[in-house]
Write a protein that holds these residues in place. Sequence first.
Motif, PDB file in Angstrom:
ATOM      1  N   ASN A 193       2.692   1.329  -3.530  1.00 14.54           N
ATOM      2  CA  ASN A 193       1.810   1.040  -4.662  1.00 14.54           C
ATOM      3  C   ASN A 193       2.460   0.052  -5.639  1.00 14.54           C
ATOM      4  O   ASN A 193       2.540   0.289  -6.837  1.00 14.54           O
ATOM      5  N   GLU A 236       0.824  -1.215   0.000  1.00 14.46           N
ATOM      6  CA  GLU A 236       0.000   0.000   0.000  1.00 14.46           C
ATOM      7  C   GLU A 236       0.859   1.266   0.000  1.00 14.46           C
ATOM      8  O   GLU A 236       0.510   2.256  -0.637  1.00 14.46           O
ATOM      9  N   LEU A 252       2.687   0.895  -9.767  1.00 18.29           N
ATOM     10  CA  LEU A 252       1.619   1.759 -10.272  1.00 18.29           C
ATOM     11  C   LEU A 252       2.220   2.845 -11.150  1.00 18.29           C
ATOM     12  O   LEU A 252       3.187   3.500 -10.755  1.00 18.29           O
ATOM     13  N   ASP A 298      -1.738   7.810  -7.019  1.00 22.50           N
ATOM     14  CA  ASP A 298      -1.766   7.052  -5.768  1.00 22.50           C
ATOM     15  C   ASP A 298      -3.105   6.339  -5.675  1.00 22.50           C
ATOM     16  O   ASP A 298      -4.135   6.888  -6.083  1.00 22.50           O
TER      17      ASP A 298
END
Length: 157
Positions: free
Chosen positions: A123, A120, A148, A153
């Motif tokens: 990412n 988390e 990502l 985000d």
Amino acid sequence: MKKVIALMMGSVAMFTAQAANATTYSPTGAWSFSGTVDVNKGIALTCTLDLDATTTSSTATATPALSGGAFGLCGTIGFTGAPYNVSYNSSTSTLTIEDVYVNTITSGDCAGDISGTWDEVNNTITIDAVLPAVSGGGDCTIAGTISLTSPGDVSIT
């Protein structure tokens, strides 16, 4: 009557537990990931994995694509039936792309789930998966980390 009340209370408890474990994806819309993975089914290749996801507040689907590799071989590996459903286990931070079917460049395609650990904070998804062979040849493996690329985000809880 007591049995009916007990059954109703059990149903309410099960529904409440399921609701508490619901996954939330934020923001909703298109997400993109990309990174380097090692894939193998008789031939070891280092490929770029691009993963395009579409999210609602409570569901996600993903479409993977491979490219690069020696002589461009990664681009000949295909995924049939995409987009695939995605699930998330918050207690283990495991993100799973479900029921993936891979058309391989060696005999005996592969099918199964591609799972990875969701980070988390950064990412990223760290993948370490084995997909069983459908017919002939060995299993398929995929391992590596994808990051990502858009939006800026995201959150999965």
